[in-house]
Motif scaffolding. Sequence first.
Motif, PDB file in Angstrom:
ATOM      1  N   SER A   4      45.554  27.106  10.132  1.00  0.00           N
ATOM      2  CA  SER A   4      46.943  26.988   9.689  1.00  0.00           C
ATOM      3  C   SER A   4      47.054  27.322   8.210  1.00  0.00           C
ATOM      4  O   SER A   4      46.092  27.199   7.451  1.00  0.00           O
ATOM      5  CB  SER A   4      47.470  25.569   9.930  1.00  0.00           C
ATOM      6  OG  SER A   4      46.721  24.622   9.183  1.00  0.00           O
ATOM      7  N   THR A   5      48.246  27.735   7.803  1.00  0.00           N
ATOM      8  CA  THR A   5      48.517  28.062   6.404  1.00  0.00           C
ATOM      9  C   THR A   5      49.741  27.297   5.941  1.00  0.00           C
ATOM     10  O   THR A   5      50.758  27.248   6.642  1.00  0.00           O
ATOM     11  CB  THR A   5      48.756  29.569   6.226  1.00  0.00           C
ATOM     12  OG1 THR A   5      47.636  30.305   6.711  1.00  0.00           O
ATOM     13  CG2 THR A   5      48.956  29.905   4.747  1.00  0.00           C
ATOM     14  N   SER A   6      49.639  26.704   4.763  1.00  0.00           N
ATOM     15  CA  SER A   6      50.771  25.983   4.194  1.00  0.00           C
ATOM     16  C   SER A   6      50.843  26.275   2.702  1.00  0.00           C
ATOM     17  O   SER A   6      49.936  26.882   2.122  1.00  0.00           O
ATOM     18  CB  SER A   6      50.628  24.473   4.421  1.00  0.00           C
ATOM     19  OG  SER A   6      49.440  23.979   3.820  1.00  0.00           O
ATOM     20  N   SER A   7      51.948  25.855   2.088  1.00  0.00           N
ATOM     21  CA  SER A   7      52.143  26.067   0.643  1.00  0.00           C
ATOM     22  C   SER A   7      52.424  24.723  -0.013  1.00  0.00           C
ATOM     23  O   SER A   7      53.585  24.334  -0.192  1.00  0.00           O
ATOM     24  CB  SER A   7      53.302  27.036   0.401  1.00  0.00           C
ATOM     25  OG  SER A   7      53.044  28.299   0.978  1.00  0.00           O
ATOM     26  N   PRO A   8      51.371  23.991  -0.373  1.00  0.00           N
ATOM     27  CA  PRO A   8      51.559  22.651  -0.934  1.00  0.00           C
ATOM     28  C   PRO A   8      52.234  22.655  -2.294  1.00  0.00           C
ATOM     29  O   PRO A   8      52.883  21.675  -2.661  1.00  0.00           O
ATOM     30  CB  PRO A   8      50.135  22.103  -1.030  1.00  0.00           C
ATOM     31  CG  PRO A   8      49.276  23.323  -1.129  1.00  0.00           C
ATOM     32  CD  PRO A   8      49.950  24.346  -0.280  1.00  0.00           C
ATOM     33  N   GLU A   9      52.062  23.750  -3.037  1.00  0.00           N
ATOM     34  CA  GLU A   9      52.672  23.870  -4.353  1.00  0.00           C
ATOM     35  C   GLU A   9      53.006  25.335  -4.618  1.00  0.00           C
ATOM     36  O   GLU A   9      52.439  26.237  -3.994  1.00  0.00           O
ATOM     37  CB  GLU A   9      51.724  23.361  -5.454  1.00  0.00           C
ATOM     38  CG  GLU A   9      51.366  21.897  -5.344  1.00  0.00           C
ATOM     39  CD  GLU A   9      50.463  21.442  -6.476  1.00  0.00           C
ATOM     40  OE1 GLU A   9      50.436  22.132  -7.517  1.00  0.00           O
ATOM     41  OE2 GLU A   9      49.783  20.410  -6.333  1.00  0.00           O
TER      42      GLU A   9
END
Length: 247
Positions: A4-9
């Motif tokens: 999975s890929t996310s953008s925490p900041e």
Amino acid sequence: MGVSTSSPEKGISLVAVDVPPVNALPVSGWFALADAVRAAGRDPGTRCVVLAAEGRGFNAGVDIKELQTQGPGALVGVNRGCFEAFAAVYECEVPVVAAVHGFCLGGGVGLAGNADLIVASEDAVFGLPELDRGALGAATHLARLVPQHLMRALYFTSRTVTAAELHTHGSVWRVVRREELRAAALEVAREIAAKDGELLRLAKAALNGIDPVDVRRSYRFEQGFTFEASVSGVADRVRETFGKERG
């Protein structure tokens, strides 16, 4: 589960692997990881990628059961999948921070060894148990983490080395408590992502260009011997003893 890929900041992409029970990836998993890292690096809004994992450890290498049941086709597939995943980390257009916990074995060393920076938890161990599993490979990447003779000793004995030991060699940036790992990785990623994005991409390309070893060619050379071990039958002979007590 999966990749999975996310953008925490802002400016940071987090690519996380979650393949129970031990993050030993099947062929499809290696290609999925490669695609995720490449996509994150191509995103113009990304200035740093954090590569992390859920569960008991960072990565336990390839799915041995898939190799045992799927035959030669699986070996070709996993060779290509590992090659693509390792190359994706190395060639990512922006710096990659590996957040390593627990075991980092086999293919895990290929991923971490090609990262630009490693943050590890106190329980992290790195190693190549390939000779015990009827395989070869990733010495190219272990050689990026430890001196040459230590690499050979670890390879021939299948022993592991701790994050603290790698820290003394300068290949692990920081060692933290397990519960602090993700925050520590994001902290250094945040520091990197504060730089100019265009200049970061130029810097990554420049540093890759002055590497003394072509990691793609070197690893591909190793893979030829992995295939030779398979077609000669020695890989299957050793693999049959995997997980069994030796006499």
